[in-house]
Design a protein around this motif. Sequence first.
Motif, mmCIF file in Angstrom:
data_model
loop_
_atom_site.group_PDB
_atom_site.id
_atom_site.type_symbol
_atom_site.label_atom_id
_atom_site.label_comp_id
_atom_site.label_asym_id
_atom_site.label_seq_id
_atom_site.Cartn_x
_atom_site.Cartn_y
_atom_site.Cartn_z
ATOM 1 N N ALA A 27 25.332 12.321 -2.794
ATOM 2 C CA ALA A 27 24.298 12.683 -3.771
ATOM 3 C C ALA A 27 24.973 13.415 -4.927
ATOM 4 O O ALA A 27 25.918 14.166 -4.721
ATOM 5 C CB ALA A 27 23.233 13.572 -3.140
ATOM 6 N N SER A 28 24.463 13.181 -6.130
ATOM 7 C CA SER A 28 25.040 13.816 -7.308
ATOM 8 C C SER A 28 23.968 13.993 -8.369
ATOM 9 O O SER A 28 23.071 13.150 -8.497
ATOM 10 C CB SER A 28 26.178 12.943 -7.853
ATOM 11 O OG SER A 28 26.744 13.517 -9.005
ATOM 12 N N LYS A 60 18.116 18.782 -7.417
ATOM 13 C CA LYS A 60 18.089 17.315 -7.376
ATOM 14 C C LYS A 60 18.898 16.785 -6.200
ATOM 15 O O LYS A 60 18.477 15.834 -5.528
ATOM 16 C CB LYS A 60 18.619 16.739 -8.690
ATOM 17 C CG LYS A 60 17.665 16.901 -9.848
ATOM 18 C CD LYS A 60 18.256 16.326 -11.127
ATOM 19 C CE LYS A 60 17.310 16.497 -12.304
ATOM 20 N NZ LYS A 60 17.907 16.009 -13.558
ATOM 21 N N VAL A 61 20.037 17.380 -5.924
ATOM 22 C CA VAL A 61 20.852 16.964 -4.775
ATOM 23 C C VAL A 61 20.109 17.260 -3.473
ATOM 24 O O VAL A 61 20.109 16.441 -2.550
ATOM 25 C CB VAL A 61 22.242 17.646 -4.803
ATOM 26 C CG1 VAL A 61 22.962 17.485 -3.470
ATOM 27 C CG2 VAL A 61 23.082 17.064 -5.933
ATOM 28 N N GLN A 64 17.888 14.813 -1.861
ATOM 29 C CA GLN A 64 18.524 13.695 -1.160
ATOM 30 C C GLN A 64 19.247 14.132 0.116
ATOM 31 O O GLN A 64 19.498 13.304 0.995
ATOM 32 C CB GLN A 64 19.531 13.010 -2.087
ATOM 33 C CG GLN A 64 18.904 12.467 -3.373
ATOM 34 C CD GLN A 64 19.974 11.978 -4.322
ATOM 35 O OE1 GLN A 64 20.703 11.057 -4.013
ATOM 36 N NE2 GLN A 64 20.062 12.625 -5.476
ATOM 37 N N VAL A 65 19.601 15.410 0.196
ATOM 38 C CA VAL A 65 20.357 15.954 1.317
ATOM 39 C C VAL A 65 19.646 17.227 1.777
ATOM 40 O O VAL A 65 19.433 18.128 0.960
ATOM 41 C CB VAL A 65 21.803 16.282 0.872
ATOM 42 C CG1 VAL A 65 22.562 16.960 1.984
ATOM 43 C CG2 VAL A 65 22.532 15.042 0.398
#
Length: 169
Positions: A27-28, A60-61, A64-65
Motif C-alpha cells: 500500500a502506498s 490512506k495506507v 488498505q492495511v
Amino acid sequence: MKYILAIDQGTTGSRAVAYDRHGHCVASAYSEFPQYFPKPGWVEHDPQEIWDSVNVSIQKVLKQVPADSITAIGITNQRETTVIWDKDTGLPIHRAIVWQCRRTALRCEELKNKKGEAEFIKRRTGLPIDAYFSATKIEWLLKNVAGARERAKKGKLLFGTTDTWVCGN
C-alpha cells in the motif's frame, strides 16, 4: 500478516508505504503541501501542513492495511528543514525554514570570516558552516520571532527537523 510502515516526509509532500516481510509494497499514498517564498531565496513550509500531509498519507495506507498489523515504523525526512515549537502548546512559533532557504547565507559568511570560527564549528559539529544546516536557521528564528529568545532561555521551546516535528505530533 505483519507490515512495516515507511514514511518519507519530503520537501514537497509526504509518502507512506506499507511493506510486507518480503519487502513488497502492499500500500502506498502521497500527499503534497505548499511551499512559501516570502522573499527571493527564502523557502518556508507550514509545520501543520507538513503534519497533515503525513497524517493523510498514513490514513490512506491504513485503509488498505490494518493498523494492528503494523509492527514497525521508519521515517526519513527533508534534510535540515528547521522547526521550532512551543513546548507546552505544541504550536510552531513560525513557519519551518526549509533546507533550501538561503536567508542565513550572509550570516554564514560572517562566521566563516571570523578567525578560527569555521575550524571551531567543524571540530565541534563535524559540519562546515553553511546556510543548509540548522544552526543559523535557529539563530535567525530566535532573533526574528518576537519573544522567542526569552522563551528559549526559559526552556519553553523545542527544535527539530521535520522528522522530530512529525514524531512529536
